[in-house]
Design an enzyme around this catalytic site. Structure first.
Site, PDB file in Angstrom:
ATOM      1  NE  ARG A 149      -3.053   0.057   3.135  1.00  0.00           N
ATOM      2  CZ  ARG A 149      -4.235   0.512   2.785  1.00  0.00           C
ATOM      3  NH1 ARG A 149      -4.999  -0.177   1.984  1.00  0.00           N
ATOM      4  NH2 ARG A 149      -4.651   1.674   3.223  1.00  0.00           N
TER       5      ARG A 149
ATOM      6  CB  CYS B  42     -21.762   0.075  15.267  1.00  0.00           C
ATOM      7  SG  CYS B  42     -21.743   1.869  15.480  1.00  0.00           S
TER       8      CYS B  42
ATOM      9  CG  HIS C 164     -10.789   3.626  17.796  1.00  0.00           C
ATOM     10  ND1 HIS C 164     -11.435   4.686  17.190  1.00  0.00           N
ATOM     11  CD2 HIS C 164      -9.581   3.541  17.186  1.00  0.00           C
ATOM     12  CE1 HIS C 164     -10.661   5.203  16.248  1.00  0.00           C
ATOM     13  NE2 HIS C 164      -9.515   4.538  16.240  1.00  0.00           N
TER      14      HIS C 164
ATOM     15  CB  CYS D  78       8.744   9.241  43.688  1.00  0.00           C
ATOM     16  SG  CYS D  78       8.141   7.563  43.410  1.00  0.00           S
TER      17      CYS D  78
ATOM     18  CG  HIS E 189       8.413   3.673  42.349  1.00  0.00           C
ATOM     19  ND1 HIS E 189       8.879   4.660  41.504  1.00  0.00           N
ATOM     20  CD2 HIS E 189       9.019   2.525  41.950  1.00  0.00           C
ATOM     21  CE1 HIS E 189       9.733   4.116  40.649  1.00  0.00           C
ATOM     22  NE2 HIS E 189       9.840   2.834  40.896  1.00  0.00           N
TER      23      HIS E 189
END
Ligand SMILES: [Zn+2]
Ligand SMILES: [Zn+2]
Length: 334
Positions: A20, A43, A166, A199, A240
């Site tokens: 493609r 759907c 999505h 953190c 963490h």
């Protein structure tokens, strides 16, 4: 077969699609055009329009690839990488390449034709997050793969070709350069300070408060100190943990809530903008490390990066994060 090729100067891998292959005329900039509800392959009831499902959370007694699902994961119909085959790492003169092996999957977040993740309940969002988790655990078993990037493109300007909400994942046989830069940077901080940089960020941001957008028992959402673009938002777990897929069950429930709230705030303040979000987590061979900390980065697509950004990796951001944080905090979202 697509190919992975490595830039010999800075070591960045790219995917070259060999099938493609696009011609110059394929790149015409077209106005926003999306498949509407009548032709939507995501759907419920149109399951035959996608490749067969890899994973689905379904009502008991419903068969694969039929209605009755809540979240459904299918291979991308136009995958950037191919699942079957060997990597065959090799040289081509001075250059390095390998076969484009990997996975490219679509996580369909709801059977209903909805355009926004925030139209789902937080319970439904939590199931989407579990689908991310389950796919990641499964892909980690494939010894050819080293990294999974889970991401969402919302709106055609952010790269989505279908409006039905999505997300996607791409599993790669190499660690992407952005990811290894983040790993290297956080390892250097750790070796200098003996503390996790994320953190430390959480501690300081919660203390200062000016860039905090939202907080719950397990997560904090902030505008980072040096954002690349306006309204760039990070969601970071307070405990963490290097890897997304190793989070605790309750953390996914809290993540669903804060993700929903933050996306809703962005929608309200910026009038439903296109955006991308990405889960930043460890490569497969770097589990349980002290210096890295998984998180989600959300990038509303509000400005175009141009020559300066492409040439330098430098970003000019017209909105200070302290300002955007205040806008997001003040948004009415219920
Ligand atoms: Zn649809
Ligand atoms: Zn940490």
């Amino acid at each position: 077969m697509p190919e992975l090729r490595k830039d010999p100067v800075i070591g960045r891998w790219v995917i070259i699609a060999t099938e493609r292959a696009k011609r110059p005329s394929d790149f015409k900039v077209e106005p926003e055009r999306q498949v509407g509800v009548n032709n939507c392959p995501f759907c419920e009831g149109r399951e035959e329009l996608t490749p067969p499902e890899i994973l689905a959370y379904r009502e008991n007694g419903t068969a694969p690839n039929t209605p009755g699902w809540r979240v459904r994961v299918v291979p991308n119909k136009f995958p950037a990488l191919q699942v079957e085959g060997d990597l065959d790492r090799r040289g081509e003169g001075m250059f390095d390449k390998m076969n484009g092996i990997g996975a490219h999957e679509v996580i369909i977040e709801t059977p209903k034709h909805l355009k926004n993740l925030t139209q789902l309940s937080t319970k439904e969002v939590e199931e989407v997050i579990w689908a991310y988790h389950d796919r990641m655990i499964d892909l980690k078993k494939d010894s050819r793969l080293r990294y999974v990037m889970i991401f969402k493109n919302k709106g055609s300007l952010a790269g989505a070709s279908l409006e039905h909400t999505h997300s996607q994942l791409i599993a790669l046989p190499v660690v992407p350069k952005r990811v290894s830069e983040e790993m290297v940077g956080s390892r250097e901080y750790y070796s200098f300070k003996e503390r996790c940089v994320f953190c430390d960020i959480i501690r300081q941001e919660l203390q200062e408060g000016t860039r905090v957008v939202e907080e719950n028992a397990s997560f904090v959402a902030i505008q980072p100190y040096a954002p690349r673009a306006p309204f760039e938002t990070w969601i970071i777990p307070k405990a963490h943990n290097a890897s997304f897929e190793n989070a605790q069950k309750q953390e996914y429930e809290h993540l669903a809530k804060i993700l929903w709230q933050v996306l809703k705030r962005i929608e309200v303040v910026l009038s439903d903008p296109p955006y991308n979000f990405m889960i930043h987590t460890t490569p497969f061979h770097h589990q349980d490390i002290a210096y890295y900390h998984w998180h989600i980065e959300i990038m509303p697509q509000l400005i175009k990066f141009a020559g300066f950004e492409w040439g330098t990796g430098f970003y000019i951001n017209p909105t200070p994060p302290e300002v955007s944080a205040e806008f997001l905090r003040k948004a009415k979202i219920d």
